[in-house]
Write an enzyme that holds these catalytic residues in place. Structure first.
Site, PDB file in Angstrom:
ATOM      1  N   ASP A 150      37.297  41.988  38.243  1.00 17.21           N
ATOM      2  CA  ASP A 150      36.613  42.246  39.515  1.00 17.21           C
ATOM      3  C   ASP A 150      36.422  43.734  39.782  1.00 17.21           C
ATOM      4  O   ASP A 150      37.057  44.572  39.144  1.00 17.21           O
ATOM      5  CB  ASP A 150      37.466  41.672  40.658  1.00 17.21           C
ATOM      6  CG  ASP A 150      37.101  40.230  40.939  1.00 17.21           C
ATOM      7  OD1 ASP A 150      36.123  39.722  40.354  1.00 17.21           O
ATOM      8  OD2 ASP A 150      37.810  39.605  41.765  1.00 17.21           O
ATOM      9  N   TYR A 155      48.817  40.193  33.197  1.00 17.12           N
ATOM     10  CA  TYR A 155      48.375  41.131  34.230  1.00 17.12           C
ATOM     11  C   TYR A 155      49.579  41.881  34.782  1.00 17.12           C
ATOM     12  O   TYR A 155      50.690  41.339  34.824  1.00 17.12           O
ATOM     13  CB  TYR A 155      47.716  40.391  35.401  1.00 17.12           C
ATOM     14  CG  TYR A 155      46.291  39.991  35.148  1.00 17.12           C
ATOM     15  CD1 TYR A 155      45.259  40.888  35.385  1.00 17.12           C
ATOM     16  CD2 TYR A 155      45.976  38.715  34.703  1.00 17.12           C
ATOM     17  CE1 TYR A 155      43.936  40.528  35.182  1.00 17.12           C
ATOM     18  CE2 TYR A 155      44.645  38.339  34.491  1.00 17.12           C
ATOM     19  CZ  TYR A 155      43.633  39.251  34.733  1.00 17.12           C
ATOM     20  OH  TYR A 155      42.334  38.885  34.528  1.00 17.12           O
TER      21      TYR A 155
END
Lengths: 256, 256
Positions: free
Chosen positions: B52, B110
Site C-alpha cells: 500500500d 512483515y
C-alpha cells in the site's frame, strides 16, 4: 509585544530549504503558515541560519514577535499541532526583543553523514553514499589546515556576495561510525556552501585525488575554481547554534 | 523469452504504493518506466505482493519477461542506474518461465516499527510514534491467539473481495528495541490491511483498552467493525517473501 524564540528540528528531505519561496514547500513557509493560522495575520519568522534545499537541522533557532497573550512555553505545542511530522518545535520561550538570533548568535556546528557498502533506500536523502575506499588518516591530516582563522574564498560559492570571507574554525573532526564517517565542523560562521565544499574536498583527499599537504596553499590561493563541487545536501545537518559565548565555551570544553 | 526475477527494496515514504496509477508515483510505475527505457517498449512487471501507499519493503520480489539478450545478473545494475535512490534492485536472476512469484511463493514476513519518547522528524514516515505507555506482557498474551489457522475476517478490510479469509500465522513476535517496539508477523499470506489491523489491535491491548483474553472471541466473531482502524502505513515493512517451502522452513528454524 513579546519576542518568542523557537528551537526547531527538521528533516530537510522534502523541503526546498528554509527560505520562503512561492509555490515551494519551505520550512519558513510552513512555520509562517502555522503562525498565520493562530494570529489571523501574517507573522514573519527570522532564523539563525538559512539552510539550503534538502539540508537537515537537528537544532535550528528562529524568532517571531507576537502581541497575543499566550504562555511562551505553549507555542511549541500550538505550532506542532499545525505542522507536518517532518518539522518539530522542540522548545519555545520568551527572549529579549533586542536579541536577533542571526546577528547575535556566536557560532555553529554542522555534521555531515556518509556511509559505505550497498546503497540503502532508507538512507536516501539522509546520508551520502560513498563507494570509494577512503584513507581517513589523510583526511584528518588535511582537516588540520582548516582549523584557525582563514579567508575561505576557495571554499565558498563563487556567488557569495559577502565581502569579508574570513571565518574562524574551532574544530573539524572526522569520526568513524559503524558503517560510515561523520565530519563535524564548528565555526564562528560559515560562508555559502562552505561546509559542503570542505566535505567534498576532504573526500577527494581520502580518495587519494588530493594531497593533504597542499591544503594550506589551496586555502591561501583564494580560488574557488580549484576545488571540487559541493557535497550532496542530504548528508548535511545543522547541529548546534550557540546563542551565547558561554554556550560555545561549554561545547568546546565538553568536546575536547 | 527469459523470465527475470528481481529482488527489490524500497522506502515507501514517497510512493503511492506498488500498483501503477496514472499521474502518481508508484514503485511499479517507476520500474516499468526503467524497463521501457531499456526495451523501447512497455514491459509489465508482476510483484509477489502489492504494498500500500507509504508501506516499505526490505525485500520484495517481482518478475518480468524479456527477449533482450542481457546477462540476467546485469539487470539489477542496469535498472538501478535508471531508478531513484529510494528504490533499489538488490539482485536479478533468471527463473523458470512457469514460476509466478505471486502465486507460487509460500509465505511472508512483515515487520512493524514503532518508537516512544519525543516525535522525531527523522523517523517520520519510517516508524510510528507511540505516546502511550504499553504493557508488553499483555500484548504478548494477545499475540498468542493469532498463531495458527484462523478465519481473519475480523482483521481484514471490509473491502476485501477474496472469499477465503482463512490464513495461517506461523509466528507473531513482539520485540523490544532501544527506544521502541517491533512486531514481526510471519504468515502463509495476508488479507488486505490484515497486518495493520492486528498491529492497531495489539496497541489497544497494550494501552489497556482491550483484554488479551477476548482476542479469541474477537477472531471468532468475524466482525471487522469491532476492531480499531488500521495502524499508519509508514511503520510497516514487507521483510521477507519465501519463494519456496525450503526457504520458509529455514527461516522458521533460524527464528525459533
Amino acid at each position: 509585544m513579546t519576542r518568542i524564540l523557537l528551537k526547531i528540528t527538521y528533516n530537510g528531505k522534502e523541503f526546498d530549504g528554509w527560505q520562503y519561496q512561492q509555490n515551494r514547500r519551505t520550512v519558513q513557509g510552513e512555520i509562517e503558515r502555522a503562525l498565520k493560522s493562530v494570529h489571523r495575520e501574517f507573522i514573519r519568522i527570522h532564523p539563525a541560519s538559512r539552510t539550503d534545499k534538502h539540508v537537515h537541522a537537528l537544532e535550528q533557532y528562529a524568532h517571531f514577535d507576537t502581541t497575543l497573550d499566550i504562555d511562551p512555553e505553549k507555542w511549541s505545542f500550538i505550532l506542532n499541532n499545525k505542522l507536518s511530522g517532518d518539522i518539530r518545535i522542540i522548545e519555545s520561550k520568551e527572549i529579549d526583543p533586542e536579541y536577533h538570533v542571526r546577528y547575535h548568535s556566536k557560532g555553529k556546528v554542522y555534521r555531515y553523514k556518509m556511509y559505505f557498502g550497498e546503497p540503502s533506500p532508507f538512507k536516501y536523502g539522509l546520508e551520502t553514499h560513498v563507494k570509494d575506499e577512503l584513507n581517513i588518516d589523510r583526511m584528518r591530516e588535511a582537516a588540520e589546515y582548516f582549523i584557525g582563522t582563514h579567508d575561505f574564498t576557495s571554499f565558498s560559492s563563487a556567488k557569495t556576495v559577502i565581502e569579508n570571507k574570513v571565518r574562524h574554525i574551532y574544530k573539524l573532526d572526522i569520526i568513524e561510525t559503524t558503517n560510515g564517517l561523520e565530519i563535524v565542523i564548528m565555526g564562528s560562521g560559515f560562508l555559502y556552501n562552505m561546509v559542503r565544499i570542505i566535505v567534498s574536498y576532504l573526500l577527494e583527499v581520502g580518495k587519494g585525488n588530493r594531497n593533504p599537504e597542499s591544503t594550506k596553499e589551496n586555502i591561501e590561493n583564494k580560488d574557488r575554481t580549484q576545488n571540487p563541487k559541493v557535497a550532496p545536501a542530504g548528508g548535511l545537518y545543522l547541529e548546534r547554534i550557540f546563542l551565547t559565548e558561554e554556550e560555545q565555551g561549554d561545547y568546546l570544553k565538553e568536546n575536547t
